[in-house]
Design a protein around this motif. Structure first.
Motif, mmCIF file in Angstrom:
data_model
loop_
_atom_site.group_PDB
_atom_site.id
_atom_site.type_symbol
_atom_site.label_atom_id
_atom_site.label_comp_id
_atom_site.label_asym_id
_atom_site.label_seq_id
_atom_site.Cartn_x
_atom_site.Cartn_y
_atom_site.Cartn_z
ATOM 1 N N GLU A 109 129.196 58.650 -29.512
ATOM 2 C CA GLU A 109 127.851 58.619 -29.745
ATOM 3 C C GLU A 109 126.922 59.145 -28.843
ATOM 4 O O GLU A 109 126.712 58.406 -27.753
ATOM 5 N N VAL A 110 126.182 60.197 -28.701
ATOM 6 C CA VAL A 110 125.028 60.640 -27.932
ATOM 7 C C VAL A 110 124.049 60.586 -28.815
ATOM 8 O O VAL A 110 124.023 60.708 -29.795
ATOM 9 N N ALA A 111 122.934 60.820 -27.882
ATOM 10 C CA ALA A 111 121.547 60.778 -28.580
ATOM 11 C C ALA A 111 121.239 61.996 -29.433
ATOM 12 O O ALA A 111 120.625 61.864 -30.318
ATOM 13 N N LEU A 112 121.419 63.126 -28.912
ATOM 14 C CA LEU A 112 121.328 64.289 -29.804
ATOM 15 C C LEU A 112 122.426 65.275 -29.498
ATOM 16 O O LEU A 112 122.892 65.432 -28.522
ATOM 17 N N VAL A 113 122.883 65.877 -30.655
ATOM 18 C CA VAL A 113 123.682 67.163 -30.695
ATOM 19 C C VAL A 113 123.134 68.249 -31.390
ATOM 20 O O VAL A 113 122.780 68.103 -32.630
ATOM 21 N N ARG A 114 123.033 69.388 -31.032
ATOM 22 C CA ARG A 114 122.259 70.503 -31.338
ATOM 23 C C ARG A 114 123.108 71.728 -31.104
ATOM 24 O O ARG A 114 123.496 72.183 -30.012
ATOM 25 N N ASP A 115 123.421 72.368 -32.235
ATOM 26 C CA ASP A 115 124.215 73.695 -32.373
ATOM 27 C C ASP A 115 123.087 74.863 -32.174
ATOM 28 O O ASP A 115 121.980 74.923 -32.568
ATOM 29 N N ARG A 144 117.292 60.034 -25.589
ATOM 30 C CA ARG A 144 115.993 60.548 -25.736
ATOM 31 C C ARG A 144 114.872 59.889 -24.929
ATOM 32 O O ARG A 144 114.883 58.582 -24.461
ATOM 33 N N GLY A 145 113.716 60.566 -24.789
ATOM 34 C CA GLY A 145 112.507 59.860 -24.162
ATOM 35 C C GLY A 145 112.532 59.461 -22.585
ATOM 36 O O GLY A 145 111.614 59.115 -22.355
ATOM 37 N N ALA A 146 113.668 60.168 -21.983
ATOM 38 C CA ALA A 146 113.891 59.712 -20.500
ATOM 39 C C ALA A 146 113.358 60.939 -19.808
ATOM 40 O O ALA A 146 113.617 60.968 -18.453
ATOM 41 N N GLY A 147 112.634 61.904 -19.991
ATOM 42 C CA GLY A 147 112.309 63.169 -19.450
ATOM 43 C C GLY A 147 113.206 64.171 -19.232
ATOM 44 O O GLY A 147 114.342 63.959 -19.948
ATOM 45 N N PRO A 148 113.133 65.429 -18.861
ATOM 46 C CA PRO A 148 114.031 66.300 -18.843
ATOM 47 C C PRO A 148 115.376 65.910 -18.052
ATOM 48 O O PRO A 148 115.259 65.388 -16.851
ATOM 49 N N ALA A 149 116.444 66.038 -18.683
ATOM 50 C CA ALA A 149 117.720 65.742 -18.018
ATOM 51 C C ALA A 149 118.119 66.588 -17.379
ATOM 52 O O ALA A 149 117.797 68.066 -17.400
ATOM 53 N N LEU A 164 115.106 73.945 -23.756
ATOM 54 C CA LEU A 164 116.237 73.096 -24.259
ATOM 55 C C LEU A 164 115.772 71.423 -23.544
ATOM 56 O O LEU A 164 116.705 70.715 -23.992
ATOM 57 N N GLY A 165 114.582 71.374 -22.970
ATOM 58 C CA GLY A 165 114.450 69.850 -22.554
ATOM 59 C C GLY A 165 115.180 69.266 -21.382
ATOM 60 O O GLY A 165 115.295 68.064 -21.408
ATOM 61 N N VAL A 166 115.478 70.381 -20.473
ATOM 62 C CA VAL A 166 116.214 69.895 -19.361
ATOM 63 C C VAL A 166 115.561 70.275 -18.081
ATOM 64 O O VAL A 166 114.792 71.412 -18.196
ATOM 65 N N ASP A 167 116.087 69.953 -17.164
ATOM 66 C CA ASP A 167 115.376 70.166 -15.602
ATOM 67 C C ASP A 167 116.304 71.273 -15.061
ATOM 68 O O ASP A 167 117.288 71.163 -14.594
ATOM 69 N N ALA A 168 115.681 72.335 -15.028
ATOM 70 C CA ALA A 168 116.286 73.922 -14.109
ATOM 71 C C ALA A 168 116.666 73.521 -12.746
ATOM 72 O O ALA A 168 117.228 74.330 -12.191
ATOM 73 N N ALA A 169 116.004 72.349 -12.124
ATOM 74 C CA ALA A 169 116.336 72.319 -10.734
ATOM 75 C C ALA A 169 117.322 71.380 -10.435
ATOM 76 O O ALA A 169 117.898 71.263 -9.555
#
Length: 310
Positions: A45-51, A70-75, A143-148
């Protein structure tokens, strides 16, 4: 070390089912036999799975995003390319692998359903993978992610595509990558290596006949000179590539070419960690539910990604 007993027990079970004859099999027949996910319990189980859909010029690709919490800032984000000899494999066949790697690494994973040979031979799968990397970097906020903090990863043919994508990103001035994770990658077409002679006959998870069949569909009758980033062992300049982790398996026909590529990366000044998993076969990471001894290797790879992606 002899073959891992958990692996041996699984191979014994698998031999009860008929396998395609790679002297005569069609891609449709091999897909019908191979593209059924092996399930041995509840998926991690992970926090979110999205197609989602990755739109690229002239085509669109299915993809699946895994978010560890979730809620930890951009991953950070790792773009994952599944194995399957460039001919087979789906988002579903590698769903559990991506879930496990997401949890182990703390990185979001974007799994890409690149187009497959022989309908789409080289370089189309590679261009899909590179295009997906560019798209993910450009759409990181959505996507809610960190491009760096980007990495590429893949297993087997997906490891080949991850390595080649890293080379394209360097050569085309593409998104900066923090890491490349190559899991028993395909790097060469040399079937004379000792690991092929030792492990390439029928009875293992991967055979020489299978690899010849996969290569024939990916190259589509062209020479390696005509397909320069298909055989990454022949890429002359590996300098300036992102740090790498390369995992190989003791009883894998691809062991020697993976080790050789790791050695060449180190020789080019690329920071590279290489492990050979004793007692293991090609594909063992994706079999972690039936082969619990694979899980420590997923944890090791996850720790490498976690460190590289900060």
């Amino acid at each position: 070390m002899t073959i891992n007993p958990q692996v041996d027990a699984l191979l014994t079970q698998m031999r009860q089912f008929p396998a395609p004859d790679f002297n005569t099999a069609t891609p449709a027949e091999v897909r019908a036999a191979s593209d059924n996910p092996l399930a041995f319990g509840l998926a991690p189980e992970v926090a979110l799975v999205r197609d989602l859909t990755v739109p690229l010029p002239g085509r669109s690709l299915a993809a699946r995003l895994y978010v560890p919490e979730r809620g930890a800032g951009p991953a950070p984000l790792t773009i994952y390319f599944h194995g399957g000899g460039w001919v087979v494999g789906t988002l579903d066949t590698h769903d559990r692998t991506c879930r496990a790697l997401t949890l182990a690494s703390g990185s979001a994973i974007l799994s890409i359903a690149y187009r497959l040979a022989p309908e789409h031979p080289y370089p189309e799968p590679l261009e899909d993978c590179y295009g997906a990397l560019e798209w993910a970097a450009a759409n990181s906020k959505a996507l809610g992610v960190d491009a760096a903090r980007l990495a590429v990863a893949g297993d087997s043919a997906g490891g080949n595509l991850a390595a080649a994508t890293a080379i394209l990103a360097r050569d085309r001035g593409g998104p900066a990558l923090c890491h490349q994770l190559l899991i028993y990658p395909v790097t060469d077409v040399d079937f004379s290596r000792p690991s092929y002679r030792e492990n390439g006959e029928a009875g293992g998870f991967l055979t020489t006949a299978m690899m010849r069949w996969f290569w024939s569909h990916y190259l589509a009758g062209r020479t390696t000179d005509e397909t320069p980033l298909a055989v990454i062992a022949q890429v002359e300049d590996l300098a300036g590539l992102p740090p790498a982790t390369v995992l190989t398996a003791q009883y894998d026909p691809l062991r020697d070419e993976g080790e050789a590529y790791a050695s060449r990366l180190k020789g080019a000044g690329v920071a590279c960690q290489h492990w050979t998993a004793p007692g293991m076969i090609h594909g063992f990471v994706s079999l972690f539910e039936a082969v619990p001894d694979a899980m420590p290797w997923i944890q090791r790879m996850g720790a490498r990604l976690r460190q590289a992606l900060g």
